[in-house]
Motif scaffolding. Sequence first.
Motif, PDB file in Angstrom:
ATOM      1  N   ASP A  92       0.731  -1.162   0.000  1.00 38.74           N
ATOM      2  CA  ASP A  92       0.199   0.119  -0.208  1.00 38.74           C
ATOM      3  C   ASP A  92       0.419   1.507   0.082  1.00 38.74           C
ATOM      4  OD1 ASP A  92      -2.634  -1.171   0.640  1.00 38.74           O
ATOM      5  OD2 ASP A  92      -2.530  -1.413   1.688  1.00 38.74           O
ATOM      6  N   LEU A  93       1.885   0.864   1.004  1.00 40.13           N
ATOM      7  CA  LEU A  93       2.589   1.886   0.867  1.00 40.13           C
ATOM      8  C   LEU A  93       3.493   2.869  -0.340  1.00 40.13           C
ATOM      9  CD1 LEU A  93       4.972   4.840   2.374  1.00 40.13           C
ATOM     10  CD2 LEU A  93       6.300   2.784   2.894  1.00 40.13           C
TER      11      LEU A  93
ATOM     12  N   ALA B  16       9.857  10.134  -1.098  1.00 42.88           N
ATOM     13  CA  ALA B  16       9.368   8.874  -0.126  1.00 42.88           C
ATOM     14  C   ALA B  16       9.271   8.951   1.428  1.00 42.88           C
ATOM     15  CB  ALA B  16      10.327   7.703  -0.661  1.00 42.88           C
ATOM     16  N   VAL B  17      10.144   9.229   1.893  1.00 38.20           N
ATOM     17  CA  VAL B  17      10.518   9.651   3.402  1.00 38.20           C
ATOM     18  C   VAL B  17       8.940  10.677   4.158  1.00 38.20           C
ATOM     19  CG1 VAL B  17      11.484  10.327   5.320  1.00 38.20           C
ATOM     20  CG2 VAL B  17      13.082   9.824   3.678  1.00 38.20           C
TER      21      VAL B  17
ATOM     22  N   TYR C 154       6.445   8.850   5.826  1.00 38.71           N
ATOM     23  CA  TYR C 154       5.815   9.900   7.428  1.00 38.71           C
ATOM     24  C   TYR C 154       3.926   9.813   7.049  1.00 38.71           C
ATOM     25  CZ  TYR C 154       5.373  13.242  10.934  1.00 38.71           C
ATOM     26  OH  TYR C 154       4.947  13.744  12.731  1.00 38.71           O
ATOM     27  N   VAL C 155       3.984  10.679   6.167  1.00 40.90           N
ATOM     28  CA  VAL C 155       2.056  10.633   6.336  1.00 40.90           C
ATOM     29  C   VAL C 155       1.394   9.629   5.668  1.00 40.90           C
ATOM     30  CG1 VAL C 155       0.699  11.704   5.136  1.00 40.90           C
ATOM     31  CG2 VAL C 155       2.422  12.503   4.923  1.00 40.90           C
ATOM     32  N   PHE C 156       1.973   8.527   5.453  1.00 38.75           N
ATOM     33  CA  PHE C 156       0.607   7.100   5.210  1.00 38.75           C
ATOM     34  C   PHE C 156       1.608   6.604   6.972  1.00 38.75           C
ATOM     35  CE2 PHE C 156       1.769   2.054   5.378  1.00 38.75           C
ATOM     36  CZ  PHE C 156       0.465   2.302   4.028  1.00 38.75           C
ATOM     37  N   SER C 157       2.569   6.590   7.454  1.00 41.69           N
ATOM     38  CA  SER C 157       2.876   6.125   8.708  1.00 41.69           C
ATOM     39  C   SER C 157       1.722   6.993  10.051  1.00 41.69           C
ATOM     40  CB  SER C 157       4.415   6.046   8.828  1.00 41.69           C
ATOM     41  OG  SER C 157       4.229   7.656  10.343  1.00 41.69           O
TER      42      SER C 157
ATOM     43  N   GLY D  96      -1.280   4.873  12.183  1.00 42.26           N
ATOM     44  CA  GLY D  96      -1.312   4.484  13.188  1.00 42.26           C
ATOM     45  C   GLY D  96      -0.166   3.942  13.217  1.00 42.26           C
ATOM     46  N   ILE D  97       0.591   3.458  12.364  1.00 42.24           N
ATOM     47  CA  ILE D  97       2.189   2.772  12.930  1.00 42.24           C
ATOM     48  C   ILE D  97       3.252   3.628  12.918  1.00 42.24           C
ATOM     49  CG2 ILE D  97       3.899   1.027  11.313  1.00 42.24           C
ATOM     50  CD1 ILE D  97       1.089   0.547   9.201  1.00 42.24           C
ATOM     51  N   SER D  98       3.904   3.108  13.639  1.00 38.74           N
ATOM     52  CA  SER D  98       5.421   3.761  14.045  1.00 38.74           C
ATOM     53  C   SER D  98       6.241   4.372  12.605  1.00 38.74           C
ATOM     54  CB  SER D  98       6.296   3.354  14.455  1.00 38.74           C
ATOM     55  OG  SER D  98       7.488   3.113  14.792  1.00 38.74           O
ATOM     56  N   PHE D  99       6.591   5.523  11.972  1.00 43.72           N
ATOM     57  CA  PHE D  99       7.068   5.441  11.053  1.00 43.72           C
ATOM     58  C   PHE D  99       8.878   5.024  11.366  1.00 43.72           C
ATOM     59  CE2 PHE D  99      10.938   8.570   9.494  1.00 43.72           C
ATOM     60  CZ  PHE D  99      11.114   8.523   8.491  1.00 43.72           C
TER      61      PHE D  99
END
Length: 272
Positions: free
Chosen positions: A54-55, A103-104, A108-111, A115-118
């Motif tokens: 997904d990322l 990518a970073v 960061y936005v995706f995490s 609700g996942i640790s970046f």
Amino acid sequence: MEKNIQPLDPIAFSLGPISVHWYGVIIGVGLALALVIAMREGEKRGLNKDVFADLMLWAIPISILSARLYYVIFEWGYYSQNPGDIIKIWNGGIAIHGALIGAVVTAYVFSKKRGISFWQLADIAAPSIILGQAIGRWGNFMNQEAHGGEVSRAFLENLHLPNFIIDQMYINGTYYHPTFLYESIWNLLGFILLISLRRVNLRRGEMFLSYVIWYSVGRFFIEGMRTDSLMLTSNLRIAQTISIVLIVGAVAILIYRRMKGLSKQRYLDRSV
């Protein structure tokens, strides 16, 4: 004078009027392999197997766009006069630092959305990223770009390189340093290092920061050998400047997170 040395065809195959370049094929292979490795490691660390897939759906197009935008901005003198060439990424001209920025930010936005640790995402992805970079440099090889200064054929032969690399480094009557190869090897060594560091069970975030430091050190020195660098001023190479900033920044973040107790969790911890 060298005779009958023909460069490798940069076009992998054609589908009617559409030509598929080796540059894109190689980048695609690197991305695919990086995704598979990240997905497998993510599952081991307790993440859903679809997280990295997904990322990547967001990160790939955004990274390509940011990589091209980065390159075009610093080569605006040319592209302002040739705007039709801006979209021709198949001819090369995407900057890895631009891709990493995209990518970073995307990760960061995706995490945050998931609700996942970046830092956990970044740590798991770090070996995959540098392996993808190692593979991707061979796209530059096919385009006869990202090379260094002039050398002799004897110099290249003394490196015990296969003839297909030596011949591809023969450009317009001159042999050049295969800096694409130097960086590819450096990145491959970095991949091996990061895979090994998993056993050390570093604090969360330190795998990714180790990647940033390793890649930036190599890029700084190899960039100094290249003849096609993006320049900030007549004497200052952009990639070297950014490499220094990244090294200092990564070390500072690593120290800060340890001092403030922000890195108590470990790489092998499954919780997010």
